[in-house]
Design a protein around this motif. Sequence first.
Motif, PDB file in Angstrom:
ATOM      1  N   ARG A 115       0.839  -1.199   0.000  1.00 40.42           N
ATOM      2  CA  ARG A 115       0.000   0.000   0.000  1.00 40.42           C
ATOM      3  C   ARG A 115       0.872   1.245   0.000  1.00 40.42           C
ATOM      4  O   ARG A 115       1.890   1.302   0.697  1.00 40.42           O
ATOM      5  CB  ARG A 115      -0.907   0.013   1.228  1.00 40.42           C
ATOM      6  N   PRO A 116       0.479   2.269  -0.780  1.00 40.05           N
ATOM      7  CA  PRO A 116       1.271   3.513  -0.788  1.00 40.05           C
ATOM      8  C   PRO A 116       1.097   4.296   0.495  1.00 40.05           C
ATOM      9  O   PRO A 116       0.106   4.144   1.220  1.00 40.05           O
ATOM     10  CB  PRO A 116       0.701   4.280  -1.973  1.00 40.05           C
ATOM     11  N   THR A 117       2.053   5.134   0.784  1.00 41.93           N
ATOM     12  CA  THR A 117       2.019   6.034   1.934  1.00 41.93           C
ATOM     13  C   THR A 117       1.614   7.424   1.465  1.00 41.93           C
ATOM     14  O   THR A 117       2.197   7.950   0.504  1.00 41.93           O
ATOM     15  CB  THR A 117       3.398   6.109   2.620  1.00 41.93           C
ATOM     16  N   LEU A 118       0.641   8.022   2.100  1.00 40.28           N
ATOM     17  CA  LEU A 118       0.231   9.383   1.792  1.00 40.28           C
ATOM     18  C   LEU A 118       1.067  10.360   2.590  1.00 40.28           C
ATOM     19  O   LEU A 118       1.285  10.165   3.790  1.00 40.28           O
ATOM     20  CB  LEU A 118      -1.260   9.582   2.078  1.00 40.28           C
ATOM     21  N   VAL A 119       1.518  11.428   1.940  1.00 46.58           N
ATOM     22  CA  VAL A 119       2.343  12.420   2.613  1.00 46.58           C
ATOM     23  C   VAL A 119       1.427  13.474   3.239  1.00 46.58           C
ATOM     24  O   VAL A 119       0.614  14.088   2.545  1.00 46.58           O
ATOM     25  CB  VAL A 119       3.304  13.100   1.608  1.00 46.58           C
ATOM     26  N   ALA A 120       1.554  13.646   4.531  1.00 51.59           N
ATOM     27  CA  ALA A 120       0.751  14.635   5.239  1.00 51.59           C
ATOM     28  C   ALA A 120       1.243  16.039   4.931  1.00 51.59           C
ATOM     29  O   ALA A 120       2.444  16.287   4.900  1.00 51.59           O
ATOM     30  CB  ALA A 120       0.795  14.378   6.744  1.00 51.59           C
TER      31      ALA A 120
END
Length: 375
Positions: free
Chosen positions: A369-374
């Motif tokens: 799963r990709p990581t979303l950048v906050a």
Amino acid sequence: MAENGEGLPEEVLALIFRHLPLRDRAAAARVCRAWAAAATCSTVWHDTKISCECELEGMLPLYLSTCLDHVHNLRLEFEPSREASRRAAIELLMVLAGRALGLRGLRLECRGEKPLFDAGRDVLEAVHAVCGAARELRHLDLRRLPFTLDDALVLQAARGCPELHSLFLDNSTLVGSVGPGSVLELLEACPRLRALGLHLASLSHAILEALAAPDRAPFALLALQCACPEDARASPLPNEAWAALRRRHPGLAVELELEPALPFESVTRVLQPAVPVAALRLNLSGDTVGPVRFAAHHYAATLRALEVRAAASAELNAALEELAARCAALREVHCFCVVSHSVLEAFRAHCPRLRTYTLKLTREPHPWRPTLVAR
């Protein structure tokens, strides 16, 4: 006694109904006159998704047939290996071809596995029928249709859909049967076309020149799939032709997807310095480090998304770090192999616009799963 629904304006009811599945929309239309008017208005059907799996089997009712008049943009999902689903999709497309005056967009998505040796002739005949009737069609997306698309379909779209703004033929088939000649006819017949998806074998020097013509409308997107043997044998496209196209359309974005069928010598022909590559997807059976380094040196100003499927190595880590340092405008990076911690830190440090990434430091169960950048 007031009818049910009289307390809500039709506009509010329509906004509610547009989020309902087809069966529930049909049920709502039978409640009362106010709900029937709201459930059949164009707002509800402007952008419509129809799944032949869960909604249409045994249900192509008069209600749905009537409401197809209101559909502007249709996303149709079906499973070609299941006879009921396939039959429902074909029936719906044929009904749509008979009353497609309002259709502006059509996107077909096949689910599940395609049956072996299935040419999809029945499905493609239905698509032909729609293209012959939908004179106002603006957008046609066949990327998820796993059948071989050919010149006849492109020429049908050219003759029947002169208002086309986008056409995507870059599907996952391993046979390329759309020749550059039919694409040239398409460009001549559809002067408003601004987005085009093709297999590399369907592109030619003459097409690049046609797109760069002074009277051509602004062209925004060229998506190229390089996945079949015909793509590997495609003639090289001169860097000068790409440079001329880029000068004519400074906002042009090119998406490149390179698959294992493409040998190294073909990769070097495709990756020309002047191509304004915005998205690069590398799934090569040979050298991947070289293309990553090439992108770092030549696509730094345009690259927005990178996807790499390769074996982990120290050389690949070094190439990715170099790309991160040079491509500051990158918004997505997805590597489907384990990378070093220094790679992750390089993208975090040098790519301030990064929105999502897949950079795993240890092996994990798939799917990753990709990581979303906050922000």
